[in-house]
Design a protein around this motif. Structure first.
Motif, PDB file in Angstrom:
ATOM      1  N   ASN A  49      47.622 107.398  -9.966  1.00  0.00           N
ATOM      2  CA  ASN A  49      47.718 107.449 -11.429  1.00  0.00           C
ATOM      3  C   ASN A  49      46.664 108.400 -11.982  1.00  0.00           C
ATOM      4  OD1 ASN A  49      47.825 107.034 -14.160  1.00  0.00           O
ATOM      5  ND2 ASN A  49      47.356 104.856 -14.079  1.00  0.00           N
ATOM      6  N   MET A  50      47.038 109.631 -12.254  1.00  0.00           N
ATOM      7  CA  MET A  50      46.070 110.615 -12.709  1.00  0.00           C
ATOM      8  C   MET A  50      45.709 110.460 -14.181  1.00  0.00           C
ATOM      9  SD  MET A  50      44.997 112.334 -10.180  1.00  0.00           S
ATOM     10  CE  MET A  50      45.260 110.996  -9.020  1.00  0.00           C
ATOM     11  N   THR A  51      46.547 109.797 -14.968  1.00  0.00           N
ATOM     12  CA  THR A  51      46.168 109.501 -16.352  1.00  0.00           C
ATOM     13  C   THR A  51      44.917 108.627 -16.362  1.00  0.00           C
ATOM     14  OG1 THR A  51      48.493 109.577 -17.024  1.00  0.00           O
ATOM     15  CG2 THR A  51      46.950 108.558 -18.551  1.00  0.00           C
ATOM     16  N   GLY A  52      44.955 107.566 -15.592  1.00  0.00           N
ATOM     17  CA  GLY A  52      43.790 106.706 -15.470  1.00  0.00           C
ATOM     18  C   GLY A  52      42.609 107.435 -14.881  1.00  0.00           C
ATOM     19  N   ASN A  53      42.870 108.361 -13.960  1.00  0.00           N
ATOM     20  CA  ASN A  53      41.788 109.080 -13.301  1.00  0.00           C
ATOM     21  C   ASN A  53      41.025 109.983 -14.259  1.00  0.00           C
ATOM     22  OD1 ASN A  53      40.954 108.713 -10.685  1.00  0.00           O
ATOM     23  ND2 ASN A  53      41.702 110.680  -9.998  1.00  0.00           N
ATOM     24  N   VAL A  54      41.733 110.623 -15.168  1.00  0.00           N
ATOM     25  CA  VAL A  54      41.058 111.475 -16.150  1.00  0.00           C
ATOM     26  C   VAL A  54      40.147 110.627 -17.036  1.00  0.00           C
ATOM     27  CG1 VAL A  54      41.411 112.987 -18.146  1.00  0.00           C
ATOM     28  CG2 VAL A  54      42.840 113.259 -16.125  1.00  0.00           C
ATOM     29  N   VAL A  55      40.623 109.450 -17.429  1.00  0.00           N
ATOM     30  CA  VAL A  55      39.802 108.539 -18.225  1.00  0.00           C
ATOM     31  C   VAL A  55      38.593 108.071 -17.418  1.00  0.00           C
ATOM     32  CG1 VAL A  55      39.768 106.315 -19.418  1.00  0.00           C
ATOM     33  CG2 VAL A  55      41.763 107.792 -19.607  1.00  0.00           C
ATOM     34  N   VAL A  56      38.809 107.729 -16.157  1.00  0.00           N
ATOM     35  CA  VAL A  56      37.713 107.308 -15.288  1.00  0.00           C
ATOM     36  C   VAL A  56      36.685 108.424 -15.139  1.00  0.00           C
ATOM     37  CG1 VAL A  56      37.140 106.760 -12.886  1.00  0.00           C
ATOM     38  CG2 VAL A  56      39.001 105.554 -14.017  1.00  0.00           C
ATOM     39  N   LEU A  57      37.138 109.664 -15.041  1.00  0.00           N
ATOM     40  CA  LEU A  57      36.215 110.793 -14.945  1.00  0.00           C
ATOM     41  C   LEU A  57      35.337 110.876 -16.197  1.00  0.00           C
ATOM     42  CD1 LEU A  57      35.267 113.256 -13.315  1.00  0.00           C
ATOM     43  CD2 LEU A  57      37.050 114.593 -14.457  1.00  0.00           C
ATOM     44  N   GLY A  58      35.946 110.617 -17.358  1.00  0.00           N
ATOM     45  CA  GLY A  58      35.165 110.589 -18.584  1.00  0.00           C
ATOM     46  C   GLY A  58      34.120 109.481 -18.567  1.00  0.00           C
ATOM     47  N   PHE A  59      34.511 108.293 -18.079  1.00  0.00           N
ATOM     48  CA  PHE A  59      33.563 107.188 -17.964  1.00  0.00           C
ATOM     49  C   PHE A  59      32.399 107.573 -17.052  1.00  0.00           C
ATOM     50  CE2 PHE A  59      37.212 103.885 -18.519  1.00  0.00           C
ATOM     51  CZ  PHE A  59      37.288 104.203 -19.866  1.00  0.00           C
ATOM     52  N   ALA A  60      32.756 108.157 -15.891  1.00  0.00           N
ATOM     53  CA  ALA A  60      31.727 108.527 -14.914  1.00  0.00           C
ATOM     54  C   ALA A  60      30.792 109.592 -15.470  1.00  0.00           C
ATOM     55  CB  ALA A  60      32.391 109.014 -13.628  1.00  0.00           C
ATOM     56  N   ALA A  61      31.354 110.576 -16.160  1.00  0.00           N
ATOM     57  CA  ALA A  61      30.538 111.648 -16.723  1.00  0.00           C
ATOM     58  C   ALA A  61      29.579 111.121 -17.788  1.00  0.00           C
ATOM     59  CB  ALA A  61      31.433 112.736 -17.312  1.00  0.00           C
ATOM     60  N   ALA A  62      29.988 110.047 -18.473  1.00  0.00           N
ATOM     61  CA  ALA A  62      29.129 109.452 -19.506  1.00  0.00           C
ATOM     62  C   ALA A  62      28.074 108.527 -18.918  1.00  0.00           C
ATOM     63  CB  ALA A  62      29.982 108.678 -20.509  1.00  0.00           C
ATOM     64  N   GLY A  63      28.125 108.325 -17.599  1.00  0.00           N
ATOM     65  CA  GLY A  63      27.123 107.492 -16.949  1.00  0.00           C
ATOM     66  C   GLY A  63      27.458 106.022 -16.904  1.00  0.00           C
ATOM     67  N   ALA A  64      28.720 105.660 -17.145  1.00  0.00           N
ATOM     68  CA  ALA A  64      29.106 104.254 -17.068  1.00  0.00           C
ATOM     69  C   ALA A  64      28.904 103.746 -15.639  1.00  0.00           C
ATOM     70  CB  ALA A  64      30.555 104.075 -17.494  1.00  0.00           C
ATOM     71  N   PRO A  65      28.321 102.563 -15.474  1.00  0.00           N
ATOM     72  CA  PRO A  65      28.056 102.066 -14.121  1.00  0.00           C
ATOM     73  C   PRO A  65      29.342 101.748 -13.368  1.00  0.00           C
ATOM     74  CG  PRO A  65      27.604 100.359 -15.757  1.00  0.00           C
ATOM     75  CD  PRO A  65      27.868 101.623 -16.523  1.00  0.00           C
ATOM     76  N   GLY A  66      29.304 101.992 -12.049  1.00  0.00           N
ATOM     77  CA  GLY A  66      30.434 101.655 -11.194  1.00  0.00           C
ATOM     78  C   GLY A  66      31.456 102.752 -11.022  1.00  0.00           C
ATOM     79  N   PHE A  67      31.247 103.899 -11.683  1.00  0.00           N
ATOM     80  CA  PHE A  67      32.191 105.009 -11.581  1.00  0.00           C
ATOM     81  C   PHE A  67      31.483 106.224 -10.981  1.00  0.00           C
ATOM     82  CE2 PHE A  67      33.620 102.389 -15.128  1.00  0.00           C
ATOM     83  CZ  PHE A  67      34.941 102.157 -14.782  1.00  0.00           C
ATOM     84  N   SER A  68      32.235 107.074 -10.290  1.00  0.00           N
ATOM     85  CA  SER A  68      31.653 108.207  -9.575  1.00  0.00           C
ATOM     86  C   SER A  68      32.348 109.503  -9.948  1.00  0.00           C
ATOM     87  CB  SER A  68      31.764 107.975  -8.062  1.00  0.00           C
ATOM     88  OG  SER A  68      31.480 109.156  -7.347  1.00  0.00           O
ATOM     89  N   VAL A  69      31.579 110.468 -10.446  1.00  0.00           N
ATOM     90  CA  VAL A  69      32.145 111.788 -10.726  1.00  0.00           C
ATOM     91  C   VAL A  69      32.652 112.459  -9.445  1.00  0.00           C
ATOM     92  CG1 VAL A  69      31.619 114.128 -11.519  1.00  0.00           C
ATOM     93  CG2 VAL A  69      30.866 112.163 -12.866  1.00  0.00           C
TER      94      VAL A  69
END
Length: 230
Positions: A49-69
């Motif tokens: 699911n790349m829609t979710g992945n783009v959102v996850v990338l945004g979370f990771a870039a913002a420094g949200a814990p548990g996500f990896s750029v």
């Protein structure tokens, strides 16, 4: 007076096997399995699911814990490479047999996911394993998505449900339509759940190898039985 013998009807090879609608619904189940593995087992990253992945990338870039750029970027890159490969295959074989085209793609998907299952069994819980599984499954899903897009079977993308759910509601009897496509759309949503739920249970209780192996076997079986008809 004699009449010419009637020629026997030649069976259409494209019609042999399961209709593409059924195959794509089964592939939606596989997508649920794959995303259960990737999100729960590979560090909150999607590989189908790349829609979710783009959102996850945004979370990771913002420094949200548990996500990896790096993990998310690797998944996006693998998916795009797979989609590019799928487009190249489509350019070569799309004018021929749909049945052969679909089968080639499914064989490739089964092989890639099968290799990922082997990696998960042999080298569990290593950084290299995570990246290998992300690349292999994302590439496989990109390859498949490019093929599904070109096949153009309505309401069955196999990986994304946003527009499916939108159509289910907006074109229902409560919306502005008759709901004639509701069974297919509803089946697509159920298929994703049917993959995600057991996939999550297997990841949580038995690791990554078994759900990946199940996904690979399913794709391989579909490669054998799919037809070219909708």
């Amino acid at each position: 007076m004699t009449t010419a013998p009637t020629q026997a009807a030649v069976p259409d090879p494209e019609a042999r096997g399961l209709r593409l609608v059924i195959v794509l619904l089964m592939l939606t189940v596989v997508s649920g399995l794959i995303d259960a593995v990737s999100y729960l087992g590979l560090g909150r990253v999607f590989t189908a699911n790349m829609t979710g992945n783009v959102v996850v990338l945004g979370f990771a870039a913002a420094g949200a814990p548990g996500f990896s750029v790096p993990h998310t970027a690797t998944s996006l890159a693998g998916f795009l490479l797979g989609a590019a490969a799928g487009g190249r295959v489509a350019a070569r074989v799309a004018q021929g047999s749909r049945r052969l085209w679909a089968r080639l793609t499914l064989v490739a998907e089964a092989a890639l996911v099968g290799v990922s299952a082997v990696v998960a069994f042999v080298w569990p819980d290593t950084t290299g394993t995570r990246y290998a599984l992300i690349v292999l499954t994302a590439f496989a899903m990109g390859l498949r998505n490019a093929t599904v897009r070109k096949l153009g079977v309505a309401d069955l993308t196999t990986t994304v449900l946003t527009m499916t759910l939108t159509g289910l509601a907006s074109e229902s009897r409560l919306g502005d339509g008759t709901g004639h496509r509701s069974p297919r759309r509803t089946a697509s949503v159920i298929a994703m759940l049917a993959g995600a739920c057991p996939g999550a249970w297997l990841v949580l209780h038995h690791g990554l190898g078994i759900p990946l192996l199940l996904a690979a076997v399913t794709s391989g079986m579909l490669a054998v039985v799919t037809s070219g008809r909708e």
